[in-house]
Design a protein around this motif. Structure first.
Motif: not given
Length: 141
Positions: A92-102, A109-115
């Motif tokens: 969940g924390g990684i998904a949150y960081d991905a959306m924050r970067n979007v 960074a969002a693409l990397e964290l989302g993957f």
């Protein structure tokens, strides 16, 4: 000391999610124990230098095996223990960081964290299915 804090936190998180999912109150300690065992296996593997994705797979298999044992011991559906047990492993924390970067227009960074979140989520699903398939094969023999 950090290990003890993480184990206690994972126990509380798993038991608390058991409450949210209306697990029978007499099973909350077992649900917390399953989550704590899975998290212990995860952090142990990461500390030994195993990658995050294989560590997650190993931890999910441990969660599923313990869940199967508890389901038989306490005559309770396995899903009661599986769902509570995987909660500490959910990215969940990684998904949150991905959306924050979007939102911040930092798409690389969002693409990397989302993957990474996608890989970990897929690993959790594969681990659950793999353990159940092995369990069914062992039952038939």
């Amino acid at each position: 000391m950090m290990w003890i804090e993480q184990l206690v936190t994972s126990f509380i998180a798993s038991a608390a999610f058991g409450l949210i999912f209306n697990v029978p109150k007499r099973m909350l300690l077992q649900c917390g124990s399953v989550g704590m065992a899975g998290w212990f296996m995860y952090i142990s593997c990461v500390q030994l230098g195993v990658g995050v994705v294989p560590s997650t797979l190993i931890a999910v298999v441990v969660v599923t095996v313990i869940s199967q044992l508890f389901a038989r011991m306490y005559k309770t559906p396995i899903i009661v223990f599986n769902v509570s047990g995987i909660i500490p492993l959910v990215p969940g924390g990684i998904a949150y960081d991905a959306m924050r970067n979007v939102v911040e227009n930092n798409y690389n960074a969002a693409l990397e964290l989302g993957f990474q979140a996608f890989m970990l989520s897929g690993t959790i699903a594969i681990g659950l299915v793999l353990s159940e398939v092995v369990n069914q094969l062992l039952k038939r023999r």
